[in-house]
Enzyme design. Structure first.
Site, mmCIF file in Angstrom:
data_model
loop_
_atom_site.group_PDB
_atom_site.id
_atom_site.type_symbol
_atom_site.label_atom_id
_atom_site.label_comp_id
_atom_site.label_asym_id
_atom_site.label_seq_id
_atom_site.Cartn_x
_atom_site.Cartn_y
_atom_site.Cartn_z
ATOM 1 N N ALA A 62 27.263 36.847 44.627
ATOM 2 C CA ALA A 62 27.335 37.592 45.887
ATOM 3 C C ALA A 62 26.377 38.778 45.959
ATOM 4 O O ALA A 62 26.624 39.740 46.681
ATOM 5 C CB ALA A 62 28.765 38.083 46.100
ATOM 6 N N ASN A 71 33.117 39.683 39.864
ATOM 7 C CA ASN A 71 32.223 38.847 39.070
ATOM 8 C C ASN A 71 30.782 39.352 39.113
ATOM 9 O O ASN A 71 30.014 39.137 38.175
ATOM 10 C CB ASN A 71 32.271 37.398 39.568
ATOM 11 C CG ASN A 71 33.415 36.617 38.968
ATOM 12 O OD1 ASN A 71 33.585 36.563 37.753
ATOM 13 N ND2 ASN A 71 34.221 36.013 39.811
ATOM 14 N N HIS A 122 27.810 45.528 48.060
ATOM 15 C CA HIS A 122 27.391 45.751 46.675
ATOM 16 C C HIS A 122 26.050 46.480 46.665
ATOM 17 O O HIS A 122 25.062 45.976 47.198
ATOM 18 C CB HIS A 122 27.254 44.422 45.924
ATOM 19 C CG HIS A 122 28.493 43.594 45.918
ATOM 20 N ND1 HIS A 122 29.653 43.995 45.294
ATOM 21 C CD2 HIS A 122 28.753 42.383 46.476
ATOM 22 C CE1 HIS A 122 30.580 43.065 45.451
ATOM 23 N NE2 HIS A 122 30.057 42.094 46.171
#
Length: 254
Positions: A121, A177, A205
């Site tokens: 991601a 993750n 992120h």
């Protein structure tokens, strides 16, 4: 290429419905899940087989795609590699256990198998890999998630975690993750901050990397999967891209 899937949830559903065998020679044939009904439902949708016996599935595929959980990686990845079959691991947090990482690496070498870790991601992983052994001094990740994605009911911003990636994946095994992916790519236990923010409706992120090469920053603002807000849509798309790359003549990037 014949593929078997471990874990038949949201990510597996997106991948399965996006792969067209006629276009890339990839056939997702087997579906394994501890919840057999989920396996049967996805197998029916894809025209595949719900695997009742895990070992039998591995014996009949060229590659296994794990879309389940870190615990499933630890239970099933060694069995896959022992049979000399390649594996794609989505629950990369399992590999932050140094002893388990070494076990997986050795099994792959001994049995001429390969372990593939999708970028997941985030964006910018190619750059991190490029500079990992050339004066990379500092890498950090700041993740912002909505209260819904973390199962919380709050109306003010709150820092849930601040520390190393190895600890983050233990506290949030199904949510972070990306921290493990970055750490493995750059061979560092990176600094991580996790913030639950009621003002965001995406999984955000922010990566910062500094070193002798200079500095770069990336920001990824992911829409969550409708079926599972803990998971970003981009995570599934990265696995699809990886699968399709196996049969390409010309490869771009790392």
């Amino acid at each position: 290429m014949r593929v078997g899937i471990i874990g038949c949830g949201a990510i597996a559903n997106i991948i399965t419905t996006s792969i067209v065998p006629e276009d890339n020679g990839i056939e997702i044939e087997y579906f394994f899940d501890k919840d057999i009904e989920r396996a049967e439902n996805l197998a029916s949708l894809a025209g595949g087989v719900a695997a009742l016996d895990f070992d039998n599935m591995v014996d009949n595929v060229d590659l296994v795609l794990e879309c389940a959980s870190p615990d499933s990686v630890k239970e099933y990845a060694p069995k896959v590699l022992t049979k000399g079959v390649d594996i794609i691991i989505m629950s990369i947090g399992a590999l932050m256990d140094d002893e388990f990482y070494s076990e997986i690496e050795n099994l792959a070498k001994e049995n001429c198998a390969r372990v593939h870790l999708p970028s997941g991601a985030i964006v910018g992983l190619d750059g991190i890999k490029a500079v990992a052994k050339f004066g990379l001094k500092e890498v950090s990740l700041v993740t912002r998630k909505s209260p819904t994605s973390l199962g919380k009911k709050i109306d003010t911003e709150e820092v849930l975690f601040e520390g190393k990636a190895s600890e983050a994946v233990k506290e949030f095994p199904l949510n972070i993750n990306v921290a493990a992916t970055i750490s493995i790519a750059c061979h560092k236990d990176i600094d991580v901050k996790i913030i639950v923010d009621p003002k965001v409706d995406r999984n955000v992120h922010e990566i910062t990397a500094k070193g002798d090469f200079g500095e770069f920053k990336t920001t990824t603002m992911n829409l969550p999967c409708e079926a599972n807000p803990k998971t970003s849509m981009l995570a599934a798309l990265s696995a699809i891209r990886l699968l399709k790359s196996f049969n390409e003549t010309i490869s771009v990037g790392m």
